[in-house]
Design an enzyme around this catalytic site. Structure first.
Site, PDB file in Angstrom:
ATOM      1  N   ASP A 166       7.903  10.029  24.023  1.00 41.96           N
ATOM      2  CA  ASP A 166       8.558   8.785  23.607  1.00 41.96           C
ATOM      3  C   ASP A 166       8.510   8.696  22.082  1.00 41.96           C
ATOM      4  O   ASP A 166       7.452   8.444  21.507  1.00 41.96           O
ATOM      5  CB  ASP A 166       7.849   7.589  24.247  1.00 41.96           C
ATOM      6  N   HIS A 224       5.847  31.605  22.075  1.00 41.93           N
ATOM      7  CA  HIS A 224       4.784  31.781  23.080  1.00 41.93           C
ATOM      8  C   HIS A 224       3.646  32.635  22.516  1.00 41.93           C
ATOM      9  O   HIS A 224       2.564  32.699  23.109  1.00 41.93           O
ATOM     10  CB  HIS A 224       5.375  32.448  24.326  1.00 41.93           C
TER      11      HIS A 224
END
Length: 442
Positions: free
Chosen positions: A383, A160
């Site tokens: 995907d 982060h």
């Protein structure tokens, strides 16, 4: 609602563990990347996610694993800071091409039981590489878990310190696109944010906006608001209030969850109490500065929304919360557009986080506080060439945190919620939560 008796962890065997380097060495002129003034504000921790692909055999994984490695190596030529090391003393990333940790495991068990939305995140933590960051840890670690009985789960931890939700989803989507279609189909990221928002000598002390209690027993669940539920909530909000703007999906789901959380506290304390939420806002496209919409790094700020008991009523209205949220969001958008230079912009954001920390940490015995963050309209279903994941989940167990992201069809919203175990039991029985959500398995 009944809980499935699922083993906390399936046994797994580590098949391989290696570092994946960028396919092309990073040029010397890009070897040192200063973090931005906004990156300075955030702690050293990971964003941990898991992507589940159930229609996948162990035999397929041998070929897919090589394809994942190769495409990861290629995409790291564009996201080169992720293959480097964070240098705390210098507030910079040493883009040294040391690499990204890549682990392959074989899991003795079935993936399908882990797809239920009532599965607690603690039952999934072994599917991600690690959850605690040190100065020597890779900025990105990936664990590909193939299940003996079929299925693939890709666990990912990303720092982060240099990545927010937008940057994370941009990376995972770019990696998947490169794997499926080739690197030439990827939109290039930008790492120019530090030039516009350079690091500062002094950073204001900011209190954490989440309340940590190590001894607290927590429970996490995923609740789904489908497109039909969103439409019904919007109709109720418009008919009941005076909101002139069309409420967004995030606004509606936040308001109905917030309402239910307030009723949980009302049950616990015997009366309605003041409540505060801290929502995050992506600032890309909302500033007067020449910041690219594709810029990576931390570029978000808090939106503080307060519910008070001015009318002395013992009832909370959904449309009122929707209105409070809408007003706070519009006010924050206006504030983001005001700064005309990087220094003023950085000050605006750091002041907002300082205020958020102070608001959420004062009067903790009298005021309830919750954190919300949204990844909606971000590409969270990557995907890689074998279809979208059946489920995506966030793993980190931070109490009183609500994370929102799109359903697979893009019409609804999934809410990942972590609460005190007792509070969760009450929350699940809230009439609005029962009416507008589902916890059915995929």
């Amino acid at each position: 609602m009944g809980r499935k008796q699922i083993p906390p962890q399936y046994p797994l065997q580590i098949l391989s563990k290696k570092l994946i380097n960028p396919a092309i060495p990073t040029p010397h002129n890009l070897r040192n990347l200063k973090i931005s003034a906004l990156d300075q504000l955030y702690p050293t921790l990971y964003l941990p996610f898991i992507f589940f692909y159930p229609n996948f055999s162990e035999k397929e994984f041998q070929l897919a694993g090589k394809k994942l490695e190769k495409s990861l190596s290629k995409i790291l030529t564009l996201f080169y800071p992720l293959a480097g090391s964070y240098i705390d003393d210098n507030l910079s990333i040493d883009c040294n091409d040391n690499g990204v940790e890549f682990i392959e495991t074989l899991v003795n068990g079935k993936l399908s039981p882990l797809l239920g939305r009532d599965v607690d995140c603690r039952q999934l933590s072994h599917l991600i590489p690690h959850q605690f960051e040190s100065l020597t840890s890779p900025l990105l670690a990936i664990q590909c878990n193939i299940f003996e009985c079929g299925g693939l789960a890709i666990g990912l931890c990303i720092s982060h310190k240099i990545v927010d939700g937008f940057s994370f989803t941009k990376f995972i989507d770019a990696w998947a696109t490169s794997c499926r279609l080739g690197l030439h189909k990827v939109d290039y990221p930008s790492f120019d944010l530090p030039t516009l928002l350079p690091t500062r000598e002094t950073v204001p002390e900011i209190k954490p906006v989440q309340r940590f209690n190590p001894g607290l027993k927590t429970a996490s669940r995923t609740f789904v608001f489908d497109g039909s539920a969103i439409s019904n909530l919007r109709k109720i909000a418009i008919e009941g209030g005076k909101e002139s703007h069309k409420p967004s999906r995030v606004q509606l789901v936040t308001a109905i969850i917030w309402k239910a959380l307030m009723r949980v506290c009302q049950t616990k304390h015997g009366q309605l109490r003041p409540s505060i939420i801290c929502h995050t806002m992506n600032m890309r496209g909302r500033t007067a500065l020449p910041i690219s919409d594709d810029c990576c790094g931390n570029l978000f700020r808090p939106v503080i929304v307060k519910f008070t008991l001015e009318n002395k009523s013992n009832k909370v209205e959904f449309h009122h919360l929707v209105s409070l949220l809408g007003n706070a969001i519009r006010s924050t958008v206006t504030d983001c557009a005001k700064p005309q230079n990087g220094d003023d912009f950085s000050s605006m954001v750091s002041d907002a986080w300082k205020e958020a920390g102070e608001e959420l940490n004062k009067d903790t015995d009298k005021v309830d506080a919750y954190g919300f963050t949204s990844l909606c309209r971000m590409p969270i279903y990557p995907d890689f060439g074998w279809g979208m994941p059946a489920r995506v989940t966030h793993v980190q167990s931070v109490v009183e945190l609500i994370m929102l992201f799109d359903t697979r069809d893009g019409d609804g919203v999934e809410a990942w919620i972590s609460l005190d175990e007792n509070d969760m039991n009450v929350f699940q029985q809230d009439p609005d939560i029962i009416a507008f959500t589902s916890q059915v398995d995929h």
